[in-house]
Design a protein around this motif. Sequence first.
Motif, PDB file in Angstrom:
ATOM      1  N   THR A 181       7.212   0.197   3.108  1.00  0.00           N
ATOM      2  CA  THR A 181       6.652   0.652   1.837  1.00  0.00           C
ATOM      3  C   THR A 181       5.196   0.267   1.626  1.00  0.00           C
ATOM      4  OG1 THR A 181       7.448  -1.321   0.691  1.00  0.00           O
ATOM      5  CG2 THR A 181       8.904   0.599   0.700  1.00  0.00           C
ATOM      6  N   GLY A 182       4.599  -0.467   2.538  1.00  0.00           N
ATOM      7  CA  GLY A 182       3.211  -0.880   2.345  1.00  0.00           C
ATOM      8  C   GLY A 182       2.792  -1.972   3.305  1.00  0.00           C
ATOM      9  N   ILE A 183       2.245  -3.045   2.734  1.00  0.00           N
ATOM     10  CA  ILE A 183       1.683  -4.140   3.529  1.00  0.00           C
ATOM     11  C   ILE A 183       2.175  -5.463   2.974  1.00  0.00           C
ATOM     12  CG2 ILE A 183      -0.463  -5.302   4.200  1.00  0.00           C
ATOM     13  CD1 ILE A 183      -1.859  -2.545   3.856  1.00  0.00           C
ATOM     14  N   SER A 184       2.448  -6.390   3.866  1.00  0.00           N
ATOM     15  CA  SER A 184       2.793  -7.756   3.486  1.00  0.00           C
ATOM     16  C   SER A 184       1.692  -8.688   3.961  1.00  0.00           C
ATOM     17  CB  SER A 184       4.107  -8.193   4.140  1.00  0.00           C
ATOM     18  OG  SER A 184       5.183  -7.419   3.666  1.00  0.00           O
ATOM     19  N   VAL A 185       1.302  -9.614   3.085  1.00  0.00           N
ATOM     20  CA  VAL A 185       0.365 -10.675   3.437  1.00  0.00           C
ATOM     21  C   VAL A 185       1.157 -11.978   3.370  1.00  0.00           C
ATOM     22  CG1 VAL A 185      -1.727 -11.927   2.783  1.00  0.00           C
ATOM     23  CG2 VAL A 185      -1.642  -9.438   2.545  1.00  0.00           C
ATOM     24  N   TYR A 186       1.177 -12.696   4.478  1.00  0.00           N
ATOM     25  CA  TYR A 186       1.926 -13.950   4.557  1.00  0.00           C
ATOM     26  C   TYR A 186       0.954 -15.119   4.446  1.00  0.00           C
ATOM     27  CZ  TYR A 186       5.153 -10.617   6.592  1.00  0.00           C
ATOM     28  OH  TYR A 186       5.933  -9.514   6.811  1.00  0.00           O
ATOM     29  N   ILE A 187       1.237 -16.018   3.533  1.00  0.00           N
ATOM     30  CA  ILE A 187       0.437 -17.226   3.356  1.00  0.00           C
ATOM     31  C   ILE A 187       1.364 -18.375   3.736  1.00  0.00           C
ATOM     32  CG2 ILE A 187      -0.923 -18.607   1.747  1.00  0.00           C
ATOM     33  CD1 ILE A 187      -1.442 -15.953   0.209  1.00  0.00           C
ATOM     34  N   MET A 188       1.235 -18.812   4.963  1.00  0.00           N
ATOM     35  CA  MET A 188       2.214 -19.718   5.560  1.00  0.00           C
ATOM     36  C   MET A 188       1.909 -21.185   5.260  1.00  0.00           C
ATOM     37  SD  MET A 188       3.977 -17.312   6.870  1.00  0.00           S
ATOM     38  CE  MET A 188       5.184 -18.265   7.765  1.00  0.00           C
TER      39      MET A 188
END
Length: 142
Positions: free
Chosen positions: A83-90
Amino acid sequence: MNVRSQIKDYIAAQPEPKRSDMQELHDIILGIMPTCKLWFLDGKDENGRVVSNPNIGYGVQTIKYADEKTREFYQIGISSNTTGISVYIMGIKDKSYLAEKYGKNIGQAKVTGYCIKFRTLRNIDIDILADAMRYGIEHTRV
């Protein structure tokens, strides 16, 4: 194939407008972390089975597991999803921090303990996303 080529090919393979959004995100992250280590994970496990979406990683941190083992992993990641984009802040210890701090003001995004997921960049406040990434980077420095 080197990591930069894998990243370029991955972004180029995305349909528009996701391709342009992923390229813009890539450029924003490199602006924040110009000399960072780059990662490309193809989403496959050691047996070649698909276990996740491919993702691009930026920076490096040491993750420590409950059994005391450690490994290096990226600080910030981006991935295309259905459905789009994921940004992961680990690596953020407080799993409620991102949602509490950025969730109300970021725009049309789902914010969880380590992920900010949205349909397109135009639906979110990019400055708030960049602030969230900077927070994550600052709190996971090696």
